[in-house]
Write a protein that holds these residues in place. Structure first.
Motif, PDB file in Angstrom:
ATOM      1  N   SER A  16       0.709  -1.112   0.009  1.00 52.10           N
ATOM      2  CA  SER A  16       0.005   0.022   0.018  1.00 52.10           C
ATOM      3  C   SER A  16       0.918   1.184   0.159  1.00 52.10           C
ATOM      4  CB  SER A  16      -0.673   0.220   1.276  1.00 52.10           C
ATOM      5  OG  SER A  16      -0.091   0.136   2.384  1.00 52.10           O
ATOM      6  N   VAL A  17       0.372   2.306  -0.400  1.00 49.26           N
ATOM      7  CA  VAL A  17       0.976   3.467  -0.289  1.00 49.26           C
ATOM      8  C   VAL A  17       1.542   3.947   1.128  1.00 49.26           C
ATOM      9  CG1 VAL A  17       0.863   6.177  -0.417  1.00 49.26           C
ATOM     10  CG2 VAL A  17      -0.319   4.577  -2.330  1.00 49.26           C
ATOM     11  N   GLU A  18       0.539   3.544   2.255  1.00 45.35           N
ATOM     12  CA  GLU A  18       0.877   3.833   3.452  1.00 45.35           C
ATOM     13  C   GLU A  18       2.247   2.929   3.961  1.00 45.35           C
ATOM     14  OE1 GLU A  18      -2.853   5.010   2.570  1.00 45.35           O
ATOM     15  OE2 GLU A  18      -2.178   2.979   2.536  1.00 45.35           O
ATOM     16  N   GLU A  19       2.181   1.694   3.475  1.00 41.56           N
ATOM     17  CA  GLU A  19       3.351   0.672   3.791  1.00 41.56           C
ATOM     18  C   GLU A  19       4.725   1.460   3.116  1.00 41.56           C
ATOM     19  OE1 GLU A  19       2.083  -3.616   4.864  1.00 41.56           O
ATOM     20  OE2 GLU A  19       3.323  -3.436   3.098  1.00 41.56           O
ATOM     21  N   HIS A  21       5.374   4.414   2.439  1.00 38.65           N
ATOM     22  CA  HIS A  21       5.933   5.689   3.311  1.00 38.65           C
ATOM     23  C   HIS A  21       6.327   5.326   4.642  1.00 38.65           C
ATOM     24  CE1 HIS A  21       5.250   8.667   0.194  1.00 38.65           C
ATOM     25  NE2 HIS A  21       4.203   7.696  -0.434  1.00 38.65           N
ATOM     26  N   ALA A  22       5.660   4.397   5.243  1.00 37.64           N
ATOM     27  CA  ALA A  22       6.269   3.945   6.681  1.00 37.64           C
ATOM     28  C   ALA A  22       7.582   3.415   6.447  1.00 37.64           C
ATOM     29  CB  ALA A  22       5.474   3.051   7.221  1.00 37.64           C
ATOM     30  N   ARG A  25      10.232   6.203   5.847  1.00 45.41           N
ATOM     31  CA  ARG A  25      10.535   7.128   7.115  1.00 45.41           C
ATOM     32  C   ARG A  25      11.173   6.375   7.965  1.00 45.41           C
ATOM     33  NH1 ARG A  25       4.726   7.949   6.860  1.00 45.41           N
ATOM     34  NH2 ARG A  25       4.471   6.450   8.231  1.00 45.41           N
ATOM     35  N   ILE A  52       1.312   3.094  -6.102  1.00 47.14           N
ATOM     36  CA  ILE A  52       2.498   3.319  -4.935  1.00 47.14           C
ATOM     37  C   ILE A  52       3.557   4.091  -5.574  1.00 47.14           C
ATOM     38  CG2 ILE A  52       3.979   2.032  -3.597  1.00 47.14           C
ATOM     39  CD1 ILE A  52       1.833  -0.141  -3.329  1.00 47.14           C
ATOM     40  N   THR A  55       3.871   7.706  -5.937  1.00 50.20           N
ATOM     41  CA  THR A  55       3.846   8.510  -4.663  1.00 50.20           C
ATOM     42  C   THR A  55       5.239   8.318  -4.081  1.00 50.20           C
ATOM     43  OG1 THR A  55       3.604   6.796  -3.094  1.00 50.20           O
ATOM     44  CG2 THR A  55       1.528   7.822  -4.154  1.00 50.20           C
ATOM     45  N   ARG A 205       1.492  -7.786   7.563  1.00 51.64           N
ATOM     46  CA  ARG A 205       1.574  -6.471   7.303  1.00 51.64           C
ATOM     47  C   ARG A 205       2.951  -5.974   8.041  1.00 51.64           C
ATOM     48  NH1 ARG A 205      -3.281  -4.167   6.412  1.00 51.64           N
ATOM     49  NH2 ARG A 205      -5.121  -5.143   6.525  1.00 51.64           N
ATOM     50  N   THR A 208       5.794  -1.347  12.000  1.00 47.72           N
ATOM     51  CA  THR A 208       6.969  -0.374  11.944  1.00 47.72           C
ATOM     52  C   THR A 208       7.817  -0.611  13.483  1.00 47.72           C
ATOM     53  OG1 THR A 208       5.095   0.915  13.331  1.00 47.72           O
ATOM     54  CG2 THR A 208       5.491   1.186  11.035  1.00 47.72           C
TER      55      THR A 208
END
Length: 220
Positions: A16-19, A21-22, A25, A52, A55, A205, A208
């Motif tokens: 995912s896009v969220e994964e 960017h995590a 980071r 993905i 982004t 998943r 982090t």
């Protein structure tokens, strides 16, 4: 190729896009985006890979993992997904690396070598001059259902070290890397980069906390 002191980190099986960017980071230098495979985890659709990849800021690597063995198919797939790197997880049997270069200027090529024995050194040497990097993994292309990554198994790092010492391109190390063995992996192989998947996940998943612990262990 000289050994790398603190390897770059590629986080594979981004879903995912969220994964994505995590992972960035946390310190990842590259992300693995897995297209259709005969087996293994992390497969996502090509439209999601493209979403993905769009982004992700430069200079983060977006690796399209492909099982295709035909250069024309790989070119078409990269054009749909728009990643800046293609990771070829099987042997190229139709077309050539030159065809890929000509059709995808500016796109990096990474060839996976599945380290099964000493014969893997010869295979690595035969392709290294045609690609931008090698990725040494623990799959098996000889099975009825091919394993092209995501096995979670450690292979013979002595062979991986021999490959790293004899090729002139960067080498990524994959296969069963965990916080408990990453220090030994770096000492034994001296890779340019490490490729992580299951060790930084919980129930599939991206975790982090596990990712942060891995980076802490790496820097120590």
């Amino acid at each position: 190729m000289e050994a790398s002191s603190i390897p770059r980190i590629k986080i594979c099986c981004i879903s995912s896009v969220e994964e994505a960017h995590a992972a960035i980071r946390a310190g990842a230098s590259a992300l693995g985006l897995v297209s259709s495979m005969p087996s293994g985890p992390g497969v996502i659709s090509e439209p999601l890979i493209a979403e993905i990849a769009a982004t992700v800021p430069p200079p983060i690597g977006t690796f399209l993992l492909t099982c295709s063995q035909d250069a024309r198919d790989i070119i078409a797939q990269q054009r749909r997904c728009r990643t800046n790197t293609v990771q070829i997880c099987d042997r190229l049997t139709a077309g050539s690396y030159a065809d890929l270069r000509g059709a995808m200027p500016g796109v990096s090529l990474v060839q996976v070598i599945h380290v099964t024995g000493e014969e893997s050194l010869e295979e690595a040497l035969s392709v290294a001059s045609h690609v931008d990097a090698l990725l040494l993994d623990s799959g098996n292309q000889s099975l009825a259902v091919k394993e092209l990554g995501g096995t979670g198994r450690v292979h013979d790092w002595a062979i991986s070290r021999h490959i790293r010492e004899q090729v002139r391109v960067p080498v990524f190390l994959a296969g069963g890397l965990r916080p408990e063995n990453v220090g030994e992996a770096i000492r034994q192989v001296g890779p340019f980069g490490l490729d992580l998947c299951s060790s930084v996940r919980t129930d599939g998943r991206l975790d982090t906390e596990k990712l942060a612990r891995f980076f802490t262990q790496l820097r120590s």
